[in-house]
Design a protein around this motif. Structure first.
Motif, PDB file in Angstrom:
ATOM      1  N   HIS A  48       0.817  -1.212   0.000  1.00 59.91           N
ATOM      2  CA  HIS A  48       0.000   0.000   0.000  1.00 59.91           C
ATOM      3  C   HIS A  48       0.849   1.259   0.000  1.00 59.91           C
ATOM      4  O   HIS A  48       0.580   2.209  -0.769  1.00 59.91           O
TER       5      HIS A  48
ATOM      6  N   GLU B 217       0.879   3.970  -2.979  1.00 60.29           N
ATOM      7  CA  GLU B 217       0.544   5.374  -2.756  1.00 60.29           C
ATOM      8  C   GLU B 217       1.637   6.289  -3.277  1.00 60.29           C
ATOM      9  O   GLU B 217       1.355   7.316  -3.896  1.00 60.29           O
TER      10      GLU B 217
ATOM     11  N   SER C 242     -11.376  -1.387  -5.081  1.00 58.62           N
ATOM     12  CA  SER C 242     -10.567  -2.585  -4.876  1.00 58.62           C
ATOM     13  C   SER C 242      -9.276  -2.486  -5.674  1.00 58.62           C
ATOM     14  O   SER C 242      -9.151  -1.666  -6.589  1.00 58.62           O
TER      15      SER C 242
ATOM     16  N   GLY D 296     -10.099   4.737  -0.167  1.00 59.70           N
ATOM     17  CA  GLY D 296     -10.262   3.305   0.058  1.00 59.70           C
ATOM     18  C   GLY D 296     -11.566   2.753  -0.460  1.00 59.70           C
ATOM     19  O   GLY D 296     -12.057   1.734   0.026  1.00 59.70           O
ATOM     20  N   THR D 297     -12.132   3.422  -1.477  1.00 61.52           N
ATOM     21  CA  THR D 297     -13.439   3.004  -1.992  1.00 61.52           C
ATOM     22  C   THR D 297     -13.335   2.120  -3.238  1.00 61.52           C
ATOM     23  O   THR D 297     -14.356   1.786  -3.828  1.00 61.52           O
TER      24      THR D 297
END
Length: 281
Positions: free
Chosen positions: A91, A95, A158, A155-156
């Motif tokens: 993650h 990012e 996948s 975080g909406t």
């Protein structure tokens, strides 16, 4: 995301080595910059999927404009690295790459628009062509924000959705390069070698930050896309980028590049730097 595109996919020839001269180091410089980013996270060679990276810009994407080819190389490499990071569920690394793509796209759009403003001021590039090109920058930026940056930050979405969106952005960038870029300043443009040399020199002396590691980059992001810039992780912002911007020497033109919405990125930038811009003429 397969960067080894076929001749049909690239519309203009197979992958080949870049020509001699300064253009030959564009992708090497791009790879070196991505490697420096990855080192901050101590990511292994296997995780990076380095063998999948195309270390030369495919022939159909080369414009022979030094700065533009360097940035285009960065997009291909960063997109591939971002996909690898998503696949490996890294993650923080995902990012960092998504943030860096955001930064590079905004920097790149402004740089291209400054080049078009120069050629328009020289009566080389028609204003209508520059306007359509600048509008496309805004439209692609909105697409990226809605489909990649915001869903990732909130975080909406996948990982599967984000990978598909990255691939779609890759396709949008390739189409933009093979059509608008090549016709604006690339191999299908009316610009001569002398015109391009003047433009490259102008960009070098413009004072615009041309990478996330240059002074003034943080200020530029806040001016061009304040909401997007606020969503970027603090660790994605280089300390160098927070330093004051260099004196600006931009092309002298009174017409906005694009009269839609709030204008082109260059229009926004110039409006917020009134009194700080000196003509490069």
């Amino acid at each position: 995301m397969n960067l080894l595109r076929s001749q049909e996919d690239l519309h203009n020839g197979p992958t080949s080595a870049t020509p001699p001269g300064p253009f030959s180091s564009a992708t090497d410089a791009a790879n070196a910059m991505v490697d420096s980013l990855a080192e901050q996270f101590d990511i292994s060679e296997e995780t990076l999927g380095k063998s999948r990276i195309v270390r030369v810009l495919p022939a159909g994407l080369r414009t022979n404009h030094w700065y533009c080819d360097l940035h285009h190389s960065m997009f291909l490499i960063l997109l591939s690295r971002a996909e690898d990071a998503l696949i490996n569920q890294k993650h923080s690394l995902s990012e960092h790459f998504i943030d860096t793509i955001t930064i590079y796209w905004l920097i790149h759009s402004l740089m291209e628009e400054e080049g078009m403003a120069l050629q328009f001021s020289r009566n080389v590039t028609p204003h209508a062509d520059a306007s359509a090109h600048a509008a496309a920058h805004v439209q692609i930026t909105r697409w990226w924000n809605v489909n990649v940056l915001t869903p990732f930050k909130t975080g909406t979405a996948s990982a599967l959705h984000l990978r598909a969106a990255l691939n779609r952005f890759f396709e949008l960038v390739v189409k933009h390069i093979t059509t608008m870029d090549q016709h604006s300043y690339g191999v299908n443009s009316p610009l001569t070698e002398h015109d391009i040399s003047l433009e490259v020199a102008h960009i070098a002396e413009s004072g615009l930050p041309l990478s996330p590691f240059m002074a003034g980059c943080s200020t530029l992001l806040s001016m061009l896309a304040p909401y997007m810039s606020k969503s970027l992780a603090s660790r994605s912002i280089s300390p160098l980028s927070t330093q004051p911007m260099k004196p600006l020497h931009l092309a002298l033109t009174e017409l906005p590049l694009w009269d839609g919405g709030k204008g082109a990125f260059r229009d926004l930038f110039v409006r917020q730097n009134v009194g700080c811009v000196r003509s490069a003429a």
